[in-house]
Design an enzyme around this catalytic site. Sequence first.
Site, short mmCIF file in Angstrom:
data_model
loop_
_atom_site.label_atom_id
_atom_site.label_comp_id
_atom_site.label_asym_id
_atom_site.label_seq_id
_atom_site.Cartn_x
_atom_site.Cartn_y
_atom_site.Cartn_z
N ASN A 25 -5.35 7.55 17.90
CA ASN A 25 -6.07 6.48 17.00
C ASN A 25 -7.25 6.29 17.58
O ASN A 25 -8.41 6.61 16.99
CB ASN A 25 -5.38 5.33 16.81
CG ASN A 25 -4.48 5.61 15.33
OD1 ASN A 25 -4.93 5.33 14.30
ND2 ASN A 25 -3.17 5.65 15.74
N ASN A 39 2.77 -0.69 12.49
CA ASN A 39 2.35 -0.14 13.76
C ASN A 39 1.88 -1.30 14.72
O ASN A 39 1.49 -2.43 14.18
CB ASN A 39 1.21 0.83 13.58
CG ASN A 39 1.41 2.04 12.77
OD1 ASN A 39 2.58 2.59 12.89
ND2 ASN A 39 0.45 2.69 12.16
N LYS A 41 6.08 4.44 19.68
CA LYS A 41 5.37 5.00 18.67
C LYS A 41 3.83 4.30 18.83
O LYS A 41 2.97 4.88 18.50
CB LYS A 41 5.77 4.33 17.34
CG LYS A 41 4.88 5.07 16.19
CD LYS A 41 5.61 4.45 14.79
CE LYS A 41 4.80 4.85 13.66
NZ LYS A 41 5.46 4.52 12.32
N GLY A 60 0.68 -1.24 -0.14
CA GLY A 60 -0.03 0.08 -0.03
C GLY A 60 0.89 1.14 -0.01
O GLY A 60 2.04 1.21 -0.36
#
Length: 314
Positions: free
Chosen positions: A196, A106, A188, A10
Amino acid sequence: MKKIAIAGAGAMGGRIGTQIQEAGYDVTLLDYWQAHVEKIKREGIEIQTETDTYHLDIKAQFPEEVNEQFDLIIILTKAMKSREMIKVLNERGAIGEDTAILTMMNGLGHDETFAEVVPKSQIFLAVTMWTAGMRGPGQLLLEGDGTIDLQRADGLDDERTRAINQIFNDAKLNSRISDDVFQSVWSKATLNSVLNPLCTILDKRIGEFAKYEQAREMITPIINEIIAVAEARGVKLDFDALVAKVEGSYPDELQGLHYPSMHQDLHSGRYTEIDYLNGKITQYGKELGISTPTNELLTHMIHQLEMQYVTQES
């Protein structure tokens, strides 16, 4: 390392793969998005930067089409698809005894997932601050600068570590070998575990969330729970540094004008990566006897929203 596969091609996979190919390496993009793969096969990939738009011929395949072994496989699928991807590639003979498996996805726990298939000595973790976008199938939008930190998952150094670092730097990806990549991974993950779910539940851009005067009071319990779990797993995190990292993303010129990726996934009808962020914190907490009520509640709330919005599997 001569043959490199990007599994999950992606936006970010496209950026990493095309820059590595432009540096002179043999790269194959692997993805399940049919329109994307077929367009790249026919026309190559279109790259738009701040100053230019051009096409690059690059190999693209569906994972089930793979019939060769790679020296380096970079996993950049959505977190919940990574187990399926690595198992398919292993079945197709893409992974040999010396193949390096690197992820910069992630979330947490990817080294544990990959260790189901390959020894930890073949697993590499990386954290990237690069960004990328998609304008459509076979169309990348690449703007801005970034960095990559990487390390072998067992903490040891070897020739492959240095070779991967060299590949990334040849590709102008500003890479360095870390001596504590888990701290970067957890840092992170904290940023993503705060912004989020909160922005997704509240349906707000990052900057809109930041305008609330008591925003810090909202993020503090999430961060404190993460720090407690991380420290119990041997990862030292600093509260003030994590708050600064989250609040540093608030300005409009940075991330303030953007919806986080979880919000984008949900409102595109896709499942989110919540189980690899707040959900993973909750799982680890239960294993360690550490209470994580805030992260657990956020996980349940996102799953509730998935029941309402999700219309597709990926």
